[in-house]
Scaffold this motif. Structure first.
Motif, short mmCIF file in Angstrom:
data_model
loop_
_atom_site.label_atom_id
_atom_site.label_comp_id
_atom_site.label_asym_id
_atom_site.label_seq_id
_atom_site.Cartn_x
_atom_site.Cartn_y
_atom_site.Cartn_z
N VAL A 65 -63.27 -36.76 -4.66
CA VAL A 65 -62.05 -36.97 -3.86
C VAL A 65 -61.30 -35.65 -3.68
CG1 VAL A 65 -59.81 -38.13 -3.82
CG2 VAL A 65 -61.84 -39.38 -4.58
N ALA A 66 -61.20 -34.87 -4.76
CA ALA A 66 -60.49 -33.58 -4.66
C ALA A 66 -61.18 -32.66 -3.65
CB ALA A 66 -60.43 -32.93 -6.03
N GLU A 68 -63.04 -33.60 -1.04
CA GLU A 68 -62.78 -34.13 0.31
C GLU A 68 -61.39 -33.70 0.79
OE1 GLU A 68 -65.38 -38.31 0.14
OE2 GLU A 68 -63.19 -38.41 0.31
N GLU A 69 -60.41 -33.84 -0.12
CA GLU A 69 -59.03 -33.49 0.26
C GLU A 69 -58.89 -32.00 0.57
OE1 GLU A 69 -56.73 -35.24 -2.88
OE2 GLU A 69 -56.81 -37.24 -1.93
N LYS A 72 -60.30 -31.28 3.99
CA LYS A 72 -59.40 -31.75 5.07
C LYS A 72 -58.19 -30.82 5.19
CE LYS A 72 -60.96 -35.80 6.41
NZ LYS A 72 -60.93 -36.43 7.65
N LYS A 73 -57.69 -30.40 4.03
CA LYS A 73 -56.47 -29.59 4.04
C LYS A 73 -56.74 -28.18 4.58
CE LYS A 73 -52.72 -28.03 1.06
NZ LYS A 73 -52.27 -27.94 -0.32
N GLU A 82 -65.83 -37.55 4.74
CA GLU A 82 -65.95 -38.76 3.90
C GLU A 82 -67.41 -39.21 3.81
OE1 GLU A 82 -63.36 -39.14 6.29
OE2 GLU A 82 -61.83 -38.53 4.84
#
Ligand SMILES: Nc1ncnc2c1ncn2[C@@H]1O[C@H](COP(=O)(O)OP(=O)(O)O)[C@@H](O)[C@H]1O
Ligand SMILES: [Mg+2]
Length: 371
Positions: A65-66, A68-69, A72-73, A82
């Protein structure tokens, strides 16, 4: 932003973003820990493997998850990430072949006699003279000629035991480490017997060669397309191919075939460019005189037609052949016309490799499909 204005995503964007992800309870980030591997980018779609040491690592979910974030960021909110992170464990990963070799460059040609080995040897020496760590592997079973061109015909590489593995120490001359299938294969036997022997010899020279750290490992391939080409792309991730041609038309038609083999979907090795050998004849004492005995700019025109860079043009000069026959590569005479030509080709190859490595993900080994 309009589609057409989207910025090209490169692997570095991905690793830069992932450097912000720390492994829980540690100061190290996931890139430092070499966890993201097999990064692939297709347009806005990013995928990679996240490699963990242990299958019971409690941080798997959190880190996926980290990552992926972070993508995106820092890469862009519109990228597709995803479900594109594959969790893998170290024992699932194949042991990398030649992990300390940064770039593997295939030197190919459409047909024999165009000066492929001459170019390979002099390119290797010119790269070494520019400060790079260079290896050269002679895989031309039809006519292994590197030992002769290095004046090392009678020499034999020695075995060495490293961490319980039997390795082969390459020979070394003019700052270039080299090995030849000629040392291991009976080149007098019929090609049908030589073929499988040579494929095995090539695999052995790659995996058991004690190459150490190299910036470039050049592979002098047989002319045309052959099983040896397939063995090579299945054994190692080939960074790119350079194709040697002469200005003659016949050679040029063969070049197209050679280039398409590397560029075919199943092999997918980028062609870094063409080198036009024997571009014109020059008498050493009158270097300004150029005689276009095989036609003018054949290689240049073909490169334009194929949309490939022309990495350089090498004249026919008597001393190039003599250097090959005496084991004294002309690239060592850095002030001569030919020495300068080879230094220019070496600089062009370095440049193309650099651009290729920025723009594209590392090549993958070709998997043998069993149907
Ligand atoms: N630019 C050149 N000028 C003079 N002789 C050359 C040149 N390039 C190659 N040769 C000679 O042509 C012959 C064939 O070259 P080689 O490198 O063995 O070709 P290949 O590996 O493509 O079969 C050799 O005798 C070599 O010395
Ligand atoms: Mg050759």
């Amino acid at each position: 932003m309009a589609d057409s204005q989207r910025k090209l995503i490169v692997p570095k964007d991905v690793t830069d973003a992932l450097r912000t992800v720390k492994y829980p309870g540690s100061e190290e980030d996931v890139v430092k820990l070499e966890m993201p591997q097999e990064i692939r980018i297709a347009g806005q779609r990013i995928s990679f493997s996240l490699v963990f040491q242990k299958s019971n690592d409690p941080n798997i979910e959190t880190l996926v998850v980290a990552c992926e974030e972070a993508i995106k960021k820092y890469v862009g909110a519109e990228v597709e990430i995803e479900d594109n992170i594959a969790v893998k464990f170290i024992h699932d990963m194949e042991r990398p072949v030649l992990p300390n070799v940064k770039n593997i460059i295939a030197v190919a040609s459409g047909k024999g006699g165009v000066g492929k080995s001459t170019v390979a040897v002099n390119l290797a020496v010119a790269l070494a003279n520019s400060g790079a760590k260079v290896g050269l592997l002679d895989a031309d079973i039809f006519g292994p000629s590197i030992p002769k061109m290095f004046g090392a015909e009678g020499d034999r590489p020695a075995g060495i035991k490293i961490d319980d593995r039997e390795m082969i120490n390459p020979l070394e001359k003019y700052g270039v480490k080299f090995l030849s299938v000629g040392f291991f294969v009976d080149t007098d036997s019929a090609i049908i017997w030589r073929g499988p022997m040579a494929s095995n010899a090539l695999k052995q020279l790659i995996s058991e060669g004690n190459w150490g750290e190299l910036d470039y490992l050049l592979i002098d391939l047989p002319p045309g397309t052959s099983d040896i080409h397939l063995t090579l792309v299945q054994s190692v991730p080939v960074t790119g191919a350079v194709i040697v041609t002469t200005p003659q038309d016949v050679a040029l038609a063969d070049v197209v075939r050679g280039a398409s083999m590397f560029q075919s979907k199943s092999i997918d090795v980028p062609v870094l460019g063409l080198i036009e050998n024997m571009a014109w004849f020059t008498p050493a004492e009158l270097p300004e005189n150029k005689y276009y005995i095989f036609g003018k700019n054949g290689g240049k025109n073909l490169a334009d037609k194929l949309g490939l860079p022309l990495l350089g043009q090498i004249p026919i000069v008597q001393s190039i052949r003599e250097g090959g026959d005496n084991g004294n590569p002309i690239a060592n005479e850095s002030e001569s016309v030919t020495g300068v030509s080879f230094a220019e080709v070496a600089a062009a190859v370095k440049h193309r490799v650099h651009i290729r490595n920025i723009q594209m993900a590392p090549t993958k080994k070709v998997k043998i499909s069993r149907k």
